[in-house]
Design an enzyme around this catalytic site. Structure first.
Site, short mmCIF file in Angstrom:
data_model
loop_
_atom_site.label_atom_id
_atom_site.label_comp_id
_atom_site.label_asym_id
_atom_site.label_seq_id
_atom_site.Cartn_x
_atom_site.Cartn_y
_atom_site.Cartn_z
CG HIS A 18 53.79 28.29 41.65
ND1 HIS A 18 53.91 29.42 42.41
CD2 HIS A 18 52.47 28.19 41.34
CE1 HIS A 18 52.74 30.01 42.54
NE2 HIS A 18 51.83 29.27 41.92
CG HIS A 21 52.29 27.49 46.14
ND1 HIS A 21 52.31 27.19 44.81
CD2 HIS A 21 50.99 27.58 46.49
CE1 HIS A 21 51.06 27.09 44.37
NE2 HIS A 21 50.24 27.33 45.37
CB CYS A 128 37.39 34.40 39.04
SG CYS A 128 39.09 33.84 38.76
CB CYS A 131 39.41 34.32 42.82
SG CYS A 131 40.61 35.43 42.09
CB CYS A 145 39.79 37.35 37.43
SG CYS A 145 40.64 37.39 39.00
CG HIS A 148 43.15 33.82 38.39
ND1 HIS A 148 42.54 34.25 39.55
CD2 HIS A 148 44.09 32.92 38.77
CE1 HIS A 148 43.08 33.62 40.58
NE2 HIS A 148 44.02 32.80 40.14
CE LYS A 295 49.57 35.32 41.45
NZ LYS A 295 48.11 35.27 41.52
CE LYS A 298 48.11 23.28 37.57
NZ LYS A 298 47.35 23.28 36.33
#
Ligand SMILES: [Zn+2]
Length: 504
Positions: A18, A21, A128, A131, A145, A148, A295, A298
């Site tokens: 995405h 990246h 997690c 991670c 997390c 996440h 953020k 995904k």
């Protein structure tokens, strides 16, 4: 030639790339291209992190083997990086034999030199899967997390191999204080220092009976923990442990996201210290691409796909926008409104317009042949000064400033056209003055082609081609720019560099 070995984080093979990246890869590519321009022997590494537990899950969902899955994902990522003009010299996948043998070799080396640093114990904690690590209480907010928030933490208890990370806190603090281990920007360095001052816990470096990964040497019940495995890619790409690996190692720059500094600024340097290997010289931790304040990832939902962003105006415009507007230091917002505005104002109306009018005037007034250089003008002075400012900004990885300076000089050059009014000079047959203005403009455009190339490589190449330069763009170095001569270059009608979409 001074070598410059830089790396990006390797990407998880669990979903399509995405914009987050893309920012990291484009930023690192811009740095790589800039250092080539500086005359350094650049070695630029990118790659894939293919042993994660999420790969097993993603492969199962797709009904294919993990091997088929990672091959498919590697092809997808590689295709996007090609489209985004990433100029990496090497592409490493952690499933490659060259990587696996390096991981085993590093582990053996630590075991030989610091046998006490490796031990077996039971571990219980919250894991997690985003991670791929156990989270400490400080990394958990509202039961999730921090990185996440949409994933559930999984309570896990198992027997693992451990690395005695706790032994390295003081040493790392000293190395950071002395500047031997540089972490930038300062906000990230301060976060790492706080983590170190809080004290480190030992880390698990294996998982029990994971069917996808590198078997732990001497303990087939255990698989090497994906992070321990993944970090070593930077070393395995140098050929470690074969003689000659130190022609590349240590890395001059690790480019990573701000969410993984604990791995790159604490665990990775500690692993290297345990193995008596040199530390990376600099870790640069960039911020995130945000979409409406959250953020881009995904798990957070893909608000805008990379392919849609690429289709808007092509790769160069996206590269420019990410580095100029989102930036490579703090978090920055991606919005279509800002993308359209930057494209239109900076690229089409300023830079594109300057190239187009400068070359057209040389074509019209001088039969496409650039007249002899003039030594001085306000534009020449601005241009000389800008080369210095640009160099200082780019050396400091201030990519946002580098991109800003390119457009500022183009703006100054457009003003120079208004101030000197070449069409009036032509009408008055003032040949000396007209020659000087045209030569000044073309020399500025040529410099801008070179200085913009790290950001917009394909467009810079198109401009360079239209300038009829006497050598390839790739052969020009930053040091050549101050005295660059454009006399006698045969310009061509410029291509439509940044066409505006038809209004509907
Ligand atoms: Zn996480």
């Amino acid at each position: 030639m001074t070598k410059f070995y830089l790396t990006t984080a390797i990407d998880y093979s669990n979903g399509d790339p995405h914009l987050g990246h893309a920012l990291e890869k484009v930023g690192a590519d811009c740095i790589a291209r800039y250092h080539r321009l500086r005359g350094r022997q650049v070695h630029f590494l990118m790659g894939m992190d293919e042993h994660s537990q999420s790969v097993i899950q993603a492969a199962a969902r797709a009904g294919v083997s993990p091997r088929e899955w990672v091959d498919r994902m590697a092809a997808t990522f590689a295709d996007y990086w090609r489209q985004l003009e990433c100029s990496h010299d090497d592409w490493i996948r952690t499933t490659e034999p060259r990587h696996i043998r390096s991981v085993v070799a590093l582990l053996e080396r630590i075991r030989q030199r610091r046998p006490d640093d490796l031990y077996v114990a039971d571990y219980e904690g919250l894991y997690c899967t985003g991670c791929e690590e156990f989270k400490q209480p400080s990394q958990i907010a509202n039961g999730h997390c921090i990185e996440h928030p949409t994933l559930d933490l999984i309570p896990t208890k198992e027997r693992n191999h451990f690395f005695r990370l706790s032994a390295y806190g003081q040493r790392l603090l000293q190395l950071i204080a002395s500047g031997e281990l540089r972490i930038e920007p300062a906000i990230r360095r301060n976060e790492v220092v706080r983590l170190l001052e809080d004290g480190l816990q030992d880390v698990s470096i294996s998982r029990q009976r994971l069917p996808w990964g590198i078997p732990f040497p001497g303990d087939p019940e255990q698989t090497i923990y994906v992070w321990f495995d993944a970090l070593i890619n930077y070393l395995s790409a140098t050929g470690f442990p074969d003689p000659g690996y130190d022609r590349l190692w240590p890395a001059d720059l690790h480019v990573v996201g701000k969410g993984i500094t604990r791995f790159h600024c604490i665990i990775w340097p500690a692993m290297l210290l345990a193995a008596d290997l040199a530390l990376p010289r600099l870790v640069w931790a960039h911020g995130y691409v945000q979409w409406e304040g959250t953020k881009m990832s995904k798990t957070a939902g893909t608000a805008v796909s990379l392919s849609t962003a690429l289709e808007r105006y092509g790769a160069d415009a996206l590269r420019y926008f990410l580095l100029r507007e989102v930036g490579f230091e703090n978090d920055g917002n991606f919005t279509w409104e800002r993308f359209d505005a930057r494209y239109s104002a900076d690229l089409a109306d300023t830079f594109g317009n300057l190239v187009s009018r400068s070359l057209s005037m040389v074509d019209r007034y001088r039969a496409a042949s650039v007249p002899a250089d003039s030594s001085d003008s306000p534009l020449e002075r601005a241009s000389q000064e800008m080369i210095g400012t640009y160099t200082r900004a780019m050396d400091a990885i201030d990519l946002q400033q580098g991109a800003t300076l390119v457009i500022e000089l183009a703006t100054r050059a457009n003003r120079f056209v208004e101030e000197t009014a070449p069409w009036k000079l032509a009408k008055a047959n003032n040949d000396t003055a007209l020659d000087s203005v045209l030569a000044n403009l073309v020399r500025t455009v040529a410099r801008l082609a070179v200085l913009s190339a790290p950001f917009i490589p394909a467009k810079a190449q198109e401009i360079w081609g239209a300038l009829g330069a006497n050598r390839p763009l790739a052969d020009v170095r930053l040091a050549d720019l101050a005295t660059l001569s454009v006399t006698g270059w045969k310009v061509a009608k410029p291509p439509p560099l940044f066409p505006k979409p038809e209004a509907d």
